[in-house]
Every structure is written in structure tokens, then in C-alpha cells.
Motif scaffolding. Structure first.
Motif, PDB file in Angstrom:
ATOM      1  N   LEU A  69       9.896   2.715  -2.131  1.00 33.49           N
ATOM      2  CA  LEU A  69       8.959   2.516  -0.821  1.00 33.49           C
ATOM      3  C   LEU A  69       9.772   3.167   0.332  1.00 33.49           C
ATOM      4  O   LEU A  69       9.037   3.984   1.200  1.00 33.49           O
ATOM      5  CB  LEU A  69       8.551   1.086  -0.457  1.00 33.49           C
ATOM      6  CG  LEU A  69       7.579   0.679   0.619  1.00 33.49           C
ATOM      7  CD1 LEU A  69       6.425   1.227   0.339  1.00 33.49           C
ATOM      8  CD2 LEU A  69       7.721  -0.736   0.792  1.00 33.49           C
ATOM      9  N   ALA A  70      11.028   3.116   0.600  1.00 30.56           N
ATOM     10  CA  ALA A  70      11.797   3.677   1.558  1.00 30.56           C
ATOM     11  C   ALA A  70      11.535   5.034   1.679  1.00 30.56           C
ATOM     12  O   ALA A  70      11.503   5.742   2.709  1.00 30.56           O
ATOM     13  CB  ALA A  70      13.180   2.983   1.724  1.00 30.56           C
ATOM     14  N   GLY A 331      -5.884   5.277  -9.673  1.00 33.80           N
ATOM     15  CA  GLY A 331      -4.879   4.469  -9.659  1.00 33.80           C
ATOM     16  C   GLY A 331      -4.923   3.730  -8.341  1.00 33.80           C
ATOM     17  O   GLY A 331      -5.553   4.313  -7.455  1.00 33.80           O
ATOM     18  N   PRO A 332      -3.871   3.011  -7.914  1.00 32.62           N
ATOM     19  CA  PRO A 332      -3.829   2.387  -6.714  1.00 32.62           C
ATOM     20  C   PRO A 332      -3.588   3.181  -5.717  1.00 32.62           C
ATOM     21  O   PRO A 332      -2.719   4.384  -5.816  1.00 32.62           O
ATOM     22  CB  PRO A 332      -2.827   1.152  -7.040  1.00 32.62           C
ATOM     23  CG  PRO A 332      -1.805   1.744  -8.044  1.00 32.62           C
ATOM     24  CD  PRO A 332      -2.852   2.625  -8.973  1.00 32.62           C
ATOM     25  N   VAL A 333      -3.680   2.913  -4.394  1.00 32.93           N
ATOM     26  CA  VAL A 333      -3.268   3.742  -3.303  1.00 32.93           C
ATOM     27  C   VAL A 333      -2.056   3.171  -2.465  1.00 32.93           C
ATOM     28  O   VAL A 333      -2.110   1.835  -2.204  1.00 32.93           O
ATOM     29  CB  VAL A 333      -4.492   3.640  -2.095  1.00 32.93           C
ATOM     30  CG1 VAL A 333      -4.024   4.343  -1.067  1.00 32.93           C
ATOM     31  CG2 VAL A 333      -5.508   4.291  -2.629  1.00 32.93           C
ATOM     32  N   ARG A 334      -1.001   3.809  -2.473  1.00 36.52           N
ATOM     33  CA  ARG A 334       0.202   3.455  -1.663  1.00 36.52           C
ATOM     34  C   ARG A 334      -0.101   3.719  -0.262  1.00 36.52           C
ATOM     35  O   ARG A 334      -0.790   4.440   0.273  1.00 36.52           O
ATOM     36  CB  ARG A 334       1.417   4.314  -2.208  1.00 36.52           C
ATOM     37  CG  ARG A 334       1.750   4.223  -3.761  1.00 36.52           C
ATOM     38  CD  ARG A 334       2.697   4.760  -4.420  1.00 36.52           C
ATOM     39  NE  ARG A 334       3.071   4.858  -5.494  1.00 36.52           N
ATOM     40  CZ  ARG A 334       4.134   5.539  -6.141  1.00 36.52           C
ATOM     41  NH1 ARG A 334       4.565   6.228  -5.635  1.00 36.52           N
ATOM     42  NH2 ARG A 334       4.091   5.426  -7.500  1.00 36.52           N
ATOM     43  N   PRO A 335       0.479   2.485   0.333  1.00 41.07           N
ATOM     44  CA  PRO A 335       0.471   2.650   1.938  1.00 41.07           C
ATOM     45  C   PRO A 335       0.935   3.983   2.693  1.00 41.07           C
ATOM     46  O   PRO A 335       0.113   4.434   3.428  1.00 41.07           O
ATOM     47  CB  PRO A 335       1.400   1.435   2.495  1.00 41.07           C
ATOM     48  CG  PRO A 335       1.210   0.515   1.160  1.00 41.07           C
ATOM     49  CD  PRO A 335       1.514   1.498   0.279  1.00 41.07           C
ATOM     50  N   ALA A 336       2.021   4.542   2.048  1.00 38.73           N
ATOM     51  CA  ALA A 336       2.256   5.940   2.684  1.00 38.73           C
ATOM     52  C   ALA A 336       1.337   6.781   2.370  1.00 38.73           C
ATOM     53  O   ALA A 336       0.970   7.794   3.195  1.00 38.73           O
ATOM     54  CB  ALA A 336       3.723   6.368   1.986  1.00 38.73           C
ATOM     55  N   TRP A 337       0.729   7.099   1.110  1.00 39.13           N
ATOM     56  CA  TRP A 337      -0.331   7.629   0.976  1.00 39.13           C
ATOM     57  C   TRP A 337      -1.576   7.722   1.832  1.00 39.13           C
ATOM     58  O   TRP A 337      -2.223   8.700   2.357  1.00 39.13           O
ATOM     59  CB  TRP A 337      -0.645   7.612  -0.692  1.00 39.13           C
ATOM     60  CG  TRP A 337       0.441   7.949  -1.402  1.00 39.13           C
ATOM     61  CD1 TRP A 337       1.487   8.431  -1.384  1.00 39.13           C
ATOM     62  CD2 TRP A 337       0.188   7.926  -2.870  1.00 39.13           C
ATOM     63  NE1 TRP A 337       2.308   8.544  -2.500  1.00 39.13           N
ATOM     64  CE2 TRP A 337       1.537   7.966  -3.585  1.00 39.13           C
ATOM     65  CE3 TRP A 337      -0.955   7.588  -3.874  1.00 39.13           C
ATOM     66  CZ2 TRP A 337       1.735   8.132  -5.012  1.00 39.13           C
ATOM     67  CZ3 TRP A 337      -0.614   7.401  -5.179  1.00 39.13           C
ATOM     68  CH2 TRP A 337       0.761   7.738  -5.861  1.00 39.13           C
ATOM     69  N   LEU A 338      -2.053   6.613   1.988  1.00 41.63           N
ATOM     70  CA  LEU A 338      -3.017   6.421   2.979  1.00 41.63           C
ATOM     71  C   LEU A 338      -2.823   6.939   4.394  1.00 41.63           C
ATOM     72  O   LEU A 338      -3.812   7.454   4.816  1.00 41.63           O
ATOM     73  CB  LEU A 338      -3.341   4.668   3.127  1.00 41.63           C
ATOM     74  CG  LEU A 338      -4.722   4.148   3.652  1.00 41.63           C
ATOM     75  CD1 LEU A 338      -5.806   4.486   2.999  1.00 41.63           C
ATOM     76  CD2 LEU A 338      -4.569   2.781   4.080  1.00 41.63           C
TER      77      LEU A 338
END
Length: 426
Positions: A69-70, A331-338
Motif C-alpha cells: 500500500l505504501a 477486479g477491485p479498485v485500489r484507493p491509489a488507482w482511484l
């Protein structure tokens, strides 16, 4: 980052006129025409910029794709730390070629060496924060410190010499964290380089103040050069949009062909087209005339620069986001991708709002509504897929473009009306 802050590269090298009297008028008319368009050397430098911006996108996409995540959030920070120095070099180079005759050997040498420096910087991007940091920082420091020293030898005016001396001193100050960053890695290097580019931009914004030295601020947005610089910024947007198409096409080439990846390509290309449309209608079309008419050309030029730097940052984020969409359409959306997929259009539209303020002296409410729509859609889109997020951003941009078309329907093309507009004598 402002246009006045580049210091005004004024050609005062002078000397006697080498042209015979009968050729002086023709030479003056030719120079006037040339001042309204970029020469081939400047266009060559812009091609190098495509390589650099594409390198930034390629550098940060693996970080955004990381499972850590970092590292994903660090990739977004890398966009700022890497794009701003490259864009600052482009900005100062544009001012050099605006204020000095680009046919002069010394100016041509500076532009070509700057292009070479950007090539070295771009080639180091995959390793910029871990190994080959010297290949990014050293060319930047050498160019930013060395070019003002060369310019001092090309001018005769004391105020101009003091200006270049002050800028060289401040670039020397920022060179400390730039070069110190080479000695460390990862987070420490990012922090030092962030400090360095902040020093560069803030000192330039304040006209490089040095106690005891004349702080006169010259600008490259003088009346005879406004069209040239405005055209250069328009070309900058085209270059950045071209880079986004390049990155999108390369990513699609190396991605297994599927219905989802093909839809991602179509959505990404359509988004780029809409970014172009939103820029060029109508503010981008009449930008040179707007700056020419502005009551305060220096302020108009400064805001023009801010607007375009924001829009380039937005385009780089858009290109980064669409590489993510191509690689992970479902698939799911990661916060950084959003943040990358939706943040790119937001940053771009903010820059477009600043540009509309310059050209028409108004706050673009349609753009504010569009930004609010993107922000409001972020939460529900976070529970979908990257492709749906990208499609949502596309739909909102399409709404902005349609609102522009509706506003202009049946009316003559809007003329620029910048703040303090002064009629030009004929």
C-alpha cells in the motif's frame, strides 16, 4: 511556477547590425513573423519532452501496481517529484528561446545541451530513487546553474545581469538538496528532492531575492513575444496529450487482447480526445490574443504557465491511470488507482479553470460542476472496477464538452476578454 519567474531571457547581447541598410526592414519583418511560431530547434526539444514524460509514466505504474500500500501512494508522489523538474527545465528553456534569438549559436548550444540533459534524466527514471539518482540530479543542477551564467555574458544591461546572477545563486542553493539526495535512497531521496524543487519554484516566484542586489523583475511576456510563448504552451499541451496516446498505445500492445482491454483502449483514447476538446474550445484557441490584450501581461503570463503545468500534471496522471486500467480492467479498485484515474481529470480541469480566468476573466462554473461530479462519484465508483471508474470519468468529461457545445450553439465564436483588456492600436 510562473512566467515572470523564468526571469525574462532578454536578448541584449547587441553589437552593431550586420545587415546592409537595404535588408534591415526585411530582417525586422521576418523576425516579427518568426516570433509568432516555434522554430525547428524548439520542436526538437519538445520531442525529447515526450520521451521524458513517457518515462515518468513507465516509472510510476509499477509502483501503483505493487501489492504494498505504501508503495502505491509513493508512486503518486513520484509523479510530482519527477514531472516538476522536467517541466521547470522546459519552462525556462521556452523563456530563453523567447527572449534570445534561437539562431544564435550560444542559444542553440544551450537548447541542445538541455535536450541532452533531459535525455539523461529520462533514462535514469527507472532507477531514480535507488541507484542512478546522479543521472537525474546532476544534469538538472548543471543546466539550471550553468545557463544563467552563460546568459550573463550575452547581455549588457546591469539589471539583466543581476537577474541572472540572482537566479544562479538560488539554483546553487537548491543544488545542495539535489546533490545530497544522490547520497541517500528511497524516502530520504524523495524528501530531499521535494525540498529542492520547492526551493526552485518558490525562489523563482519571488524573483530570486538576494540582499543587496537589484531585484528588478523582467518578463518574457513582452508585447512582441506574447504570441510566441502562448504558442509554446499550446504546443506543450499537444506534446503532453501525444505522450498520453503513446503510453496508451504501448500499454495496449503489450497487454493480452481481450474485450475488456479493448474497451479500456477506447475509453482512454476518447478521454484524451475530450481533454483536447475541452482545452482548445475556446480558451486554447484564442490564448495568444488574450495575453496580448491583457492589461497586466505579466500576471496573465504567470497564470498561463500555472494553468498549463497543472494540465500537464493532470495528463500524466490520466496516462498513468489508463495503464492501470489496461492492465487491471476488472477486479477491485485500489484507493491509489482511484486517485490516479479520477485525480488526473480533476487536476486537468483545475488548470483549465485557471486558463479560462486568463482568457475570459471569469470563473468557469461548468468546470466546477464537473469537478464536483467527479468527487461525488468517487465513493460509489470505488466499489466497481478500474474500467468502470475510467468510464465514469469519461462520462463526466463528455458532459463538460457537451455543455461547452450547447453554450456556443448558434453564437459567433467568443472573443477573448482578459482582465484589464486594452484595445490594440492599428
Amino acid at each position: 511556477m510562473t512566467e515572470g519567474e523564468a526571469g525574462g531571457w532578454r536578448d541584449e547581447g547587441g553589437g552593431r547590425n550586420p545587415d546592409p541598410p537595404g535588408q534591415e526592414v526585411a530582417r525586422t519583418e521576418s523576425a516579427a513573423r518568426d516570433s509568432r511560431r516555434a522554430n525547428f530547434l524548439e520542436l526538437f526539444f519538445d520531442l525529447v519532452l515526450v520521451f521524458a514524460l513517457s518515462g515518468v509514466v513507465s516509472r510510476v505504474v509499477p509502483d501503483l501496481s505493487s501489492e504494498a500500500l505504501a508503495q502505491q501512494w509513493a508512486g503518486l508522489l513520484y509523479v510530482l517529484v519527477l514531472v516538476l523538474p522536467i517541466m521547470w527545465l522546459w519552462t525556462t528553456t521556452a523563456h530563453i528561446t523567447s527572449r534570445f534569438d534561437p539562431r544564435r549559436p550560444a542559444v542553440q548550444a544551450m537548447v541542445l545541451l538541455t535536450a541532452l540533459g533531459v535525455v539523461f534524466m529520462a533514462s535514469s527514471l527507472p532507477y531514480a530513487f535507488f541507484e542512478r539518482g546522479y543521472a537525474f540530479a546532476v544534469p538538472y543542477v548543471v543546466l539550471q546553474v550553468g545557463r544563467p551564467l552563460v546568459l550573463i555574458t550575452l547581455v549588457r544591461d546591469r539589471a539583466q545581469r543581476a537577474l541572472y546572477a540572482r537566479s544562479a545563486l538560488w539554483f546553487t542553493v537548491s543544488a545542495v538538496p539535489w546533490l545530497a539526495g544522490i547520497l541517500v535512497e528511497d524516502v530520504a531521496r524523495v524528501g530531499l528532492w521535494s525540498l529542492a524543487i520547492t526551493i526552485d519554484l518558490l525562489s523563482a516566484r519571488s524573483a530570486w531575492p538576494v540582499p543587496g542586489m537589484n531585484r528588478q523583475l523582467e518578463t518574457a511576456w513582452e508585447p512582441t513575444k506574447t504570441h510566441h510563448l502562448a504558442d509554446r504552451y499550446e504546443q506543450l499541451l499537444l506534446i503532453a496529450l501525444g505522450e498520453s496516446v503513446l503510453s496508451l498505445g504501448i500499454a495496449y500492445t503489450v497487454t493480452p487482447v481481450s474485450l475488456a482491454s479493448t474497451l479500456a483502449l477506447l475509453v482512454g483514447f476518447a478521454t484524451t480526445v475530450l481533454l483536447w476538446r475541452i482545452y482548445y474550445y475556446r480558451a486554447g484557441q484564442v490564448l495568444p490574443e488574450a495575453v496580448d490584450l491583457a492589461g497586466d501581461q505579466v500576471r496573465a503570463g504567470q497564470n498561463t504557465g500555472r494553468a498549463h503545468i497543472l494540465m500537464v500534471l493532470g495528463i500524466v496522471l490520466v496516462a498513468t491511470g489508463y495503464e492501470i486500467v489496461l492492465a487491471h480492467p476488472g477486479g477491485p479498485v485500489r484507493p491509489a488507482w482511484l486517485v490516479a484515474i479520477l485525480g488526473g481529470p480533476i487536476v486537468y480541469v483545475v488548470g483549465r479553470i485557471v486558463l479560462e480566468r486568463v482568457v475570459f476573466n471569469r470563473l468557469a462554473r461548468r468546470r466546477l460542476v464537473g469537478i464536483a461530479a467527479v468527487v461525488a462519484s468517487a465513493l460509489p465508483l470505488a466499489f466497481t472496477t478500474p474500467l468502470i471508474v475510467a468510464t465514469g470519468a469519461l462520462a463526466i468529461l463528455l458532459g463538460m464538452a457537451l455543455a461547452d457545445a450547447r453554450q456556443a450553439w448558434g453564437r459567433p465564436p467568443e472573443a477573448p476578454s482578459p482582465a484589464g483588456a486594452q484595445p490594440k492600436s492599428t
